[in-house]
Design a protein around this motif. Structure first.
Motif, PDB file in Angstrom:
ATOM      1  N   ARG A 118      31.471  47.672  27.923  1.00 24.02           N
ATOM      2  CA  ARG A 118      31.014  48.218  29.087  1.00 24.02           C
ATOM      3  C   ARG A 118      29.624  48.153  29.024  1.00 24.02           C
ATOM      4  NH1 ARG A 118      32.735  48.119  34.221  1.00 24.02           N
ATOM      5  NH2 ARG A 118      34.802  48.928  33.635  1.00 24.02           N
ATOM      6  N   ASP A 145      37.702  54.337  34.078  1.00 19.87           N
ATOM      7  CA  ASP A 145      38.518  53.049  34.621  1.00 19.87           C
ATOM      8  C   ASP A 145      38.857  52.395  33.032  1.00 19.87           C
ATOM      9  OD1 ASP A 145      39.114  50.894  36.223  1.00 19.87           O
ATOM     10  OD2 ASP A 145      37.764  49.781  35.080  1.00 19.87           O
ATOM     11  N   LYS A 196      45.639  41.371  37.816  1.00 17.56           N
ATOM     12  CA  LYS A 196      45.021  42.328  38.849  1.00 17.56           C
ATOM     13  C   LYS A 196      45.266  41.556  40.140  1.00 17.56           C
ATOM     14  CE  LYS A 196      42.270  45.782  37.096  1.00 17.56           C
ATOM     15  NZ  LYS A 196      41.420  47.067  37.521  1.00 17.56           N
ATOM     16  N   ASP A 229      42.392  50.435  32.395  1.00 19.65           N
ATOM     17  CA  ASP A 229      42.403  49.180  32.090  1.00 19.65           C
ATOM     18  C   ASP A 229      42.073  48.886  30.906  1.00 19.65           C
ATOM     19  OD1 ASP A 229      42.407  48.683  34.584  1.00 19.65           O
ATOM     20  OD2 ASP A 229      40.208  48.007  35.216  1.00 19.65           O
ATOM     21  N   ASP A 280      39.713  48.917  28.363  1.00 20.12           N
ATOM     22  CA  ASP A 280      38.828  47.942  28.068  1.00 20.12           C
ATOM     23  C   ASP A 280      37.762  48.559  26.984  1.00 20.12           C
ATOM     24  OD1 ASP A 280      37.429  45.516  28.784  1.00 20.12           O
ATOM     25  OD2 ASP A 280      37.978  46.041  31.067  1.00 20.12           O
TER      26      ASP A 280
END
Ligand code: FPP
Ligand code: MG
Length: 348
Positions: free
Chosen positions: A134, A123, A292, A129, A131
């Motif tokens: 995390r 993800d 989103k 995404d 990103d």
């Protein structure tokens, strides 16, 4: 409440046209009757600490630093980072509710946490995404580069199924019947693939950055698939491996899991706009920036919070037929997710 929560179609059917929301909530609550009994006294914090410790030990052992060393480093980097461990603990709680010992639930618990971790690694990739943060550390591709992050995810996915299916994963005196293990494999594969997580992620990608507003039932579809499916598998695998044989009880647990699965993602949507990156351990405000489709965006924060409370209430209703003491962990876990208890524990 939503029709799919009250009925129990397999995931593949969740995309079928839905009846309208709402009337089922009112209908499900008998007038003047306390439907959710007082919660039994239960040391939830102690429970979470001891289960998370058992899960972390098993995860550590499951991925030794073998050759090729770099891929195992990448897998361990994401897997052993500070995760909530909600999926594996739900699995253990469901196993114990079904009458099985914790040791029997450890292989499926490890499997669902590995798949959860791999889904987050993928993800976060630039092609999804994109990103950087995390679990309070640079995302896997930021730390190891994109190719290794893709492979670490793929390796965790296949290792999850190996651990779940290998008789040597289970204590020799507790070996589950092969038929139980086979049911678990089939259930997990269905929830993860293009009927489950993958379907949700595809729908999420296709609904992001659109100029027109996405219908609420589309957002529900996304959340049910990309998030609730794996929580459902976590609970159902626990119940199956623990020896739960009554189909009705398994279905009640499945419905409970779908409620907390949807509420988990709505809470995630809310946290994205109400908490900081430091509190979340991941980039806050990302949903807004990437445009989103989320519940707060479509129905506002207040209504999203009300929806979470409704889902929590319904989740607990699905536990009412069980012995309250045995169901206490699942009951408290529903509250924990509703209240985002991990934020205060600084544990995401
Ligand atoms: C986080 O949602 C992402 C997920 C819940 C699932 C992502 C699924 C995939 C990448 C498919 C994985 C492939 C297989 C084979 C299982 P989010 O972006 O809303 O939340 P975030 O804020 O935590 O990033
Ligand atoms: Mg994301």
């Amino acid at each position: 409440m939503t029709s799919w929560l009250s009925s129990s179609p397999p995931l593949a059917l969740l995309s079928a046209p839905r009846r309208k929301l709402s009337s089922t909530v009112a209908a499900a609550i008998p007038q003047g009757k306390e439907t959710v009994k007082t919660m039994p006294e239960f040391d939830f914090k102690g429970y979470m600490l001891s289960k998370a410790a058992a899960v972390n030990r098993a995860l550590d052992l499951a991925v030794p630093l073998d050759e090729p060393r770099r891929i195992h480093e990448a897998m361990r980097y994401s897997l052993l980072a500070c995760g909530k461990r909600v999926h594996p603990i739900l699995c253990i709680a469901a196993c114990e509710l079904a009458g099985g010992p914790q040791a029997l639930a450890i292989p499926p618990a490890v499997a669902v946490e590995m798949i959860h971790t791999m889904s987050l690694i993928h993800d976060d990739l630039p092609c999804m995404d994109n990103d950087d943060l995390r679990r309070w550390q640079p995302s896997c591709h930021r730390a190891f580069g994109e190719p290794l992050a893709v492979l670490a995810g793929a390796a965790l996915l296949s290792l999850a199924f190996r651990i779940l299916s290998d008789p040597k994963s289970y204590p020799s005196d507790l070996s589950p019947p092969p038929s139980r293990v086979l049911r678990c494999i089939s259930e997990l594969a269905r929830c993860v693939g293009s009927e489950g997580l993958v379907a949700g992620q595809v729908a999420d990608m296709e609904s992001t950055g659109l100029s027109e507003s996405v219908p609420i039932d589309r957002v529900e579809y996304i959340h049910i698939h990309k998030t609730a499916a794996l929580l459902e598998a976590s609970v159902v695998l626990g119940a199956i491996i623990g020896g739960g044989s009554d189909p009705q009880s398994i279905e009640r647990l499945r419905r409970y899991a779908r409620c907390i699965g949807l509420l988990y993602q709505v809470v995630d949507d809310i946290l994205d706009v109400t908490k900081s990156s430091q509190e979340l351990g991941k980039t806050a405000g990302k949903d807004l920036v990437s445009d989103k489709s989320t519940y707060p965006k479509l129905i506002g924060l207040e209504k999203s919070r009300e929806f979470v409370e409704e889902l929590n209430h319904e989740a607990k209703q699905h536990l009412e037929e069980f012995d309250p003491e045995k169901a206490a962990p699942l009951l408290h876990l529903a509250n924990y997710i509703t209240e985002a208890g991990w934020i205060n524990n600084n544990n995401n």
